[in-house]
Design an enzyme around this catalytic site. Structure first.
Site, PDB file in Angstrom:
ATOM      1  CB  CYS A   1      -0.832   0.133   1.591  1.00  0.00           C
ATOM      2  SG  CYS A   1      -2.161   1.378   1.289  1.00  0.00           S
TER       3      CYS A   1
ATOM      4  CG  HIS B   1      -3.944  -3.300   2.567  1.00  0.00           C
ATOM      5  ND1 HIS B   1      -3.566  -2.449   3.290  1.00  0.00           N
ATOM      6  CD2 HIS B   1      -4.619  -2.568   1.850  1.00  0.00           C
ATOM      7  CE1 HIS B   1      -3.615  -1.339   3.513  1.00  0.00           C
ATOM      8  NE2 HIS B   1      -4.528  -1.502   2.011  1.00  0.00           N
TER       9      HIS B   1
ATOM     10  CD  GLU C   1      -2.273  -5.485   5.065  1.00  0.00           C
ATOM     11  OE1 GLU C   1      -3.708  -4.557   5.201  1.00  0.00           O
ATOM     12  OE2 GLU C   1      -1.993  -6.285   4.225  1.00  0.00           O
TER      13      GLU C   1
END
Length: 259
Positions: free
Chosen positions: A112, A220, A222
């Site tokens: 990001c 994203h 994660e």
């Protein structure tokens, strides 16, 4: 045997009048669970960070997303409120860490804000409010308090054949959760496009000629480590590169000690 260590640059946050060094837990959890590493948070300081001293002690660099944006002065533009909010201490910390990690061949995963920082470090620029440009989609985070909905996997990106990312998640279409209003504008000369959205937005890059794993993604991964296969594979590949670097570093240390 101890696990390798990955550094994550922190953000500055003000909570009830106190200034905190902070990073979202989803990045820490993904690094620990998905890459199987130990995490070291690097304080965001305007000055006085010893970047080589920090990198001497770690085996990888994970650059997280953030609510803040890279200050436009760092890529040759005038700063306005429209590009904010800003975190100059984060800029002063993560950008030099990225630069030195690349120079030293330390594995890097930038997410990001991180992919945008990577582009700026290598000489690229950023575009703001991309949803207002003709033909561009609205990539912004949905306005909902439910994080599973906000970070929902709902956008298609196309991974380029023969790319570094293709070797990790495969070639062609994958579904991701890209949440941003800024994106790469002029891409740095040392970056290669790894994946794009259907509207042409650059969603992933790699560093050309990098000495180690050096990948940036706009989405994203994660958030869904543990349940989403592309996210799992990306963090596992980063973890493998970190372990390879740690093993090589330990081998050099043993050789030096024996001389």
């Amino acid at each position: 045997m101890s696990k390798p260590v990955v550094a994550i640059p922190a953000d500055i946050r003000e909570i009830e009048g106190n200034v905190w060094q902070a990073t979202p837990n989803q990045y820490v959890r993904a690094a620990v669970k998905g890459a199987d590493v130990t995490v070291f948070l690097v304080p965001a300081l305007d000055a006085d960070n010893d970047f080589d001293g920090i990198l001497d002690r770690v085996d990888g660099l994970l650059v997280s997303g953030s609510r803040t944006n890279v200050h436009p002065s760092l890529y040759g533009k005038e700063a306005t409120d429209a590009e904010g909010p800003y975190d100059r201490a984060r800029d002063a910390t993560s950008l030099p860490l990225i630069k030195r990690a690349l120079e030293r061949g330390i594995p890097l995963l930038a997410i990001c804000r991180g992919i945008q920082e990577l582009n700026v470090v290598l000489g690229g620029t950023l575009a703001n409010e991309i949803q207002e440009q003709p033909g561009m989609w609205d990539h912004r985070k949905p306005d909902t308090p439910e994080l599973d909905v906000a970070y929902g996997i709902r956008q298609k990106v196309i991974v380029k054949e023969g790319s570094c990312l293709a070797g990790v998640v495969g070639t062609g279409e994958i579904q991701v959760n890209s949440l941003h209003r800024q994106a790469i504008s002029d891409m740095a000369p040392r970056l290669a496009v790894e994946a794009v959205a259907e509207d042409g937005t650059i969603e992933a890059v790699s560093v050309i000629g990098a000495k180690a794993f050096a990948v940036g993604v706009q989405w994203h991964p994660e958030y869904w480590v543990g349940s989403d296969q592309p996210s799992n594979k990306l963090f596992a590949a980063f973890g493998e590169a970190v372990r390879d670097y740690a093993a090589a570093r330990q081998g050099m240390a043993r050789q030096t000690a024996a001389e």
